[in-house]
Design an enzyme around this catalytic site. Structure first.
Site, short mmCIF file in Angstrom:
data_model
loop_
_atom_site.label_atom_id
_atom_site.label_comp_id
_atom_site.label_asym_id
_atom_site.label_seq_id
_atom_site.Cartn_x
_atom_site.Cartn_y
_atom_site.Cartn_z
N ARG A 9 0.81 -1.21 0.00
CA ARG A 9 0.00 0.00 0.00
C ARG A 9 0.84 1.26 0.00
O ARG A 9 0.46 2.30 -0.50
CB ARG A 9 -0.87 -0.02 1.25
CG ARG A 9 -2.32 0.29 0.98
CD ARG A 9 -3.13 0.17 2.20
NE ARG A 9 -2.32 0.27 3.40
CZ ARG A 9 -2.74 -0.08 4.60
NH1 ARG A 9 -3.92 -0.58 4.76
NH2 ARG A 9 -1.97 0.05 5.67
N LYS B 127 4.11 -18.38 8.33
CA LYS B 127 3.28 -18.88 9.42
C LYS B 127 2.77 -17.69 10.21
O LYS B 127 3.37 -16.62 10.07
CB LYS B 127 4.03 -19.85 10.32
CG LYS B 127 5.49 -19.56 10.62
CD LYS B 127 5.93 -18.37 11.39
CE LYS B 127 5.19 -17.92 12.59
NZ LYS B 127 5.67 -16.66 13.16
N HIS C 25 10.73 -20.49 9.25
CA HIS C 25 12.15 -20.18 9.04
C HIS C 25 13.05 -20.89 10.04
O HIS C 25 14.25 -20.99 9.83
CB HIS C 25 12.39 -18.67 9.00
CG HIS C 25 12.39 -17.99 10.34
ND1 HIS C 25 11.24 -17.65 11.00
CD2 HIS C 25 13.41 -17.61 11.13
CE1 HIS C 25 11.56 -17.07 12.14
NE2 HIS C 25 12.86 -17.03 12.26
N LYS D 232 17.16 -22.77 9.76
CA LYS D 232 18.34 -22.35 10.53
C LYS D 232 19.37 -23.47 10.49
O LYS D 232 19.03 -24.64 10.67
CB LYS D 232 17.96 -22.03 11.99
CG LYS D 232 17.21 -20.71 12.14
CD LYS D 232 16.92 -20.44 13.60
CE LYS D 232 15.99 -19.26 13.77
NZ LYS D 232 16.65 -17.96 13.79
N GLU E 75 12.82 -14.90 24.17
CA GLU E 75 13.32 -13.68 23.52
C GLU E 75 13.36 -12.55 24.53
O GLU E 75 12.39 -12.36 25.28
CB GLU E 75 12.39 -13.28 22.37
CG GLU E 75 12.43 -14.27 21.22
CD GLU E 75 11.46 -13.87 20.12
OE1 GLU E 75 11.91 -13.23 19.17
OE2 GLU E 75 10.27 -14.17 20.25
N ASP F 194 2.03 -17.74 17.35
CA ASP F 194 3.16 -17.08 16.71
C ASP F 194 4.37 -18.02 16.59
O ASP F 194 4.98 -18.12 15.53
CB ASP F 194 3.54 -15.82 17.51
CG ASP F 194 4.63 -15.01 16.83
OD1 ASP F 194 4.65 -14.96 15.59
OD2 ASP F 194 5.47 -14.41 17.55
N HIS G 101 7.31 -23.04 15.02
CA HIS G 101 8.75 -23.23 15.32
C HIS G 101 8.97 -24.32 16.38
O HIS G 101 9.78 -25.21 16.22
CB HIS G 101 9.38 -21.94 15.84
CG HIS G 101 9.22 -20.76 14.92
ND1 HIS G 101 9.08 -20.89 13.56
CD2 HIS G 101 9.17 -19.42 15.17
CE1 HIS G 101 8.97 -19.68 13.01
NE2 HIS G 101 9.02 -18.78 13.97
N LYS H 9 8.20 -13.64 25.43
CA LYS H 9 8.82 -12.36 25.03
C LYS H 9 9.23 -11.66 26.31
O LYS H 9 8.67 -11.91 27.38
CB LYS H 9 7.80 -11.49 24.30
CG LYS H 9 7.31 -12.08 22.99
CD LYS H 9 8.07 -11.54 21.82
CE LYS H 9 7.46 -11.95 20.50
NZ LYS H 9 8.42 -12.00 19.40
C1 BG6 Z 1 8.85 -15.15 14.15
C2 BG6 Z 1 7.87 -14.62 15.14
O1 BG6 Z 1 8.30 -16.20 13.41
O2 BG6 Z 1 10.00 -15.62 14.83
C3 BG6 Z 1 8.50 -13.54 16.01
O3 BG6 Z 1 6.75 -14.09 14.46
C4 BG6 Z 1 9.78 -14.02 16.62
O4 BG6 Z 1 7.60 -13.09 17.02
C5 BG6 Z 1 10.68 -14.62 15.55
O5 BG6 Z 1 10.42 -12.92 17.23
C6 BG6 Z 1 11.92 -15.25 16.13
O6 BG6 Z 1 12.77 -15.59 15.07
P1 BG6 Z 1 14.32 -15.54 15.22
O7 BG6 Z 1 14.83 -16.07 13.93
O8 BG6 Z 1 14.69 -14.11 15.45
O9 BG6 Z 1 14.63 -16.41 16.39
#
Ligand code: BG6
Length: 468
Positions: A43, A164, A194, A198, A232, A251, A256, A346
């Site tokens: 946008r 995701k 993702h 890794k 995190e 999330d 993950h 978090k």
């Molecule tokens: C993402 C989440 O998929 O993964 C985020 O949406 C999270 O909330 C992140 O912070 C963590 O990924 P990484 O690669 O920084 O550990």
């Protein structure tokens, strides 16, 4: 073959932090096709020029100390189409731009559509991709496309990459899948997690199946429990509306963490091949015991860091979790009765992702830690005699750290791997439709019963909710 990436949500957080820098890294490593182009769609009112500037800034932020050789050549391949995702016109303009690009190249190029947008936008984008014909290579009447029958006969692939969480629960995920399935075949769909991409996550399998030492003890007879932790130190950043809608379990839990569990618990696939690996991961996800309401009460806990509701006015009455802990069990012979403790939060006291295997105590317990990040590596706690005259034992640690090896100077970013594998058509590190459904099947009953359970508050910078 020439390849065009179309990034929906190109001005967003994910594109800025991950995708655009990852594309540049692939480019400077010579891992992109010679003719590649990127069309950003969102946008935001960028022009080609200002989108190139945005891309350049994103790359500089990520890689301030690295080379920017070739940056001008790289940026010249970037184009921008400003538009609303609800508006069919936007997609028509994308289709026209792609046709013009193909005409200029004289080929029907490969197309990768990347949905770097919140999951709530997927449906509308799928519908419009279908409506505009973008899901079919080189769409449009031949005269308009201007490509010969010969060129069209050698049309490149069309693939879609989705982030995701795919859906909000089992039902919505299945509905979305049905829509996506009408547009693309499974081999064209790249569902991103993702974490699978890794380097250290990929090493879980290599480590397990290439070292005879651990194979005989990788089961309920020798393992007492497994802890999978994704902490995190950071909070939700600028993603208040995305996060509030999703929460920690959707999330990172549904994807993950469950994928880390699958890799830790799966059987040897025999060969390193996408179908075989995905099949074994799926077996584990399907073997997860789905909790009854009373088990949800006993085996799960959810929390929110204290300042969450003050971070944005829209969050003031929020009941969204930023922390969870679950104890999961697998209905397989190998793992029967072994608790898998899954935890994420978090604003925790530190950032760390690890899988910890606690072996059953003979006299003392051995602990194997697979450290995903930071300080990527593997360590084992074992017991040794304390030097001196006594027979006392003390714990010692054997460890391997990636950063001590030369290759670690530049571990590829997970998003480089995601994009690279998509270009090669290798789906090993992507989740299948069935894997997504199996994880939602486990997660959905928990989400449903959480409405009636307590949301604990925890202090920022702490270890989260201590109670269970
Ligand atoms: C993402 C989440 O998929 O993964 C985020 O949406 C999270 O909330 C992140 O912070 C963590 O990924 P990484 O690669 O920084 O550990």
């Amino acid at each position: 073959m020439a390849t065009i990436f179309v990034i929906f949500g190109a001005s967003g957080d994910l594109a800025e932090r991950k995708l655009l820098p990852a594309l540049f890294d692939l480019f400077r490593k010579d891992l992109l096709p010679e003719d590649f182009f990127v069309y950003g769609v969102s946008r935001h009112e960028y022009t080609d020029k200002s989108f190139r500037k945005f891309t350049h800034e994103a790359i500089k932020r990520k890689q301030s100390s690295r080379t920017s050789k070739g940056i001008a050549d790289f940026l010249n391949r970037f184009f921008y189409i400003s538009g609303n995702f609800e508006d069919p016109e936007t997609y028509m303009r994308v289709a026209e731009a792609l046709i013009a690009q193909d005409k200029q190249l004289g080929v029907c190029s490969n197309k990768a559509f990347y949905l770097a947008v919140p999951p709530s936008r997927y449906e509308i984008i799928f519908e419009n991709l279908a409506y505009s014909g973008l899901s079919i290579p080189c769409v449009g009447p031949r005269e308009k496309v201007g490509l010969s029958a010969e060129v069209l006969a050698k049309a490149g692939w069309t693939r879609i990459l989705v982030e995701k969480p795919f859906g909000r629960d089992l039902e919505t995920a299945q509905k979305l899948d049905a829509k996506l399935g009408l547009l693309f075949k499974e081999h064209q769909i790249f569902r991103i997690d993702h974490y699978l991409a890794k380097e250290t996550v990929q090493n879980i399998l290599t480590f397990r199946f290439s070292n005879v030492l651990f194979q005989p003890v990788w089961n309920k007879n020798f393992i007492e429990r497994v802890e999978i932790t994704l902490w995190e130190a950071g909070g939700i950043g600028h993603r208040a509306s995305f996060y509030e809608d999703v929460g920690a379990l959707r999330d990172v839990g549904q994807n993950h963490i469950l994928q880390l569990l699958a890799l830790t618990a799966m059987d040897d696939p025999g060969i390193i091949e996408a179908d075989a690996i995905r099949k074994e991961r799926l077996k584990i996800l399907q073997a997860l015991h789905c909790m009854e309401p009373k088990e949800v009460l006993l085996r799960t806990v959810r929390g929110q860091y204290e300042s969450y509701t003050k971070e944005h006015h829209s969050l003031s009455a929020s009941q969204t979790e930023t922390f969870f802990r679950l104890t999961a069990f697998l209905k397989t012979e190998r793992w029967e009765g072994v608790p898998f403790i899954l935890e994420s939060g978090k604003k925790m006291e530190e950032t760390k992702t690890e899988v910890k295997i606690f072996f059953k105590p003979a006299k003392h317990s051995n602990i194997l830690t697979l450290r995903i990040q930071p300080d990527e590596g593997i360590s084992v706690v074992f017991w040794a005699k304390k030097p001196g005259f006594s027979q006392e034992l003390e714990p010692r640690r054997l460890s391997f750290l990636y950063k001590d090896t030369i290759e670690a100077l530049e571990l590829p970013d997970a998003y480089e791997r995601v994009l690279y594998d998509c270009i090669r058509g290798d789906q090993t590190l992507f989740t299948s439709t069935n894997e997504v459904a199996a994880s939602w099947k486990f997660i959905t009953p928990i989400l449903e019963h959480w409405d009636t359970t307590r949301l604990y508050l925890y202090k920022e910078g702490s270890i989260g909710v201590a109670t269970n």
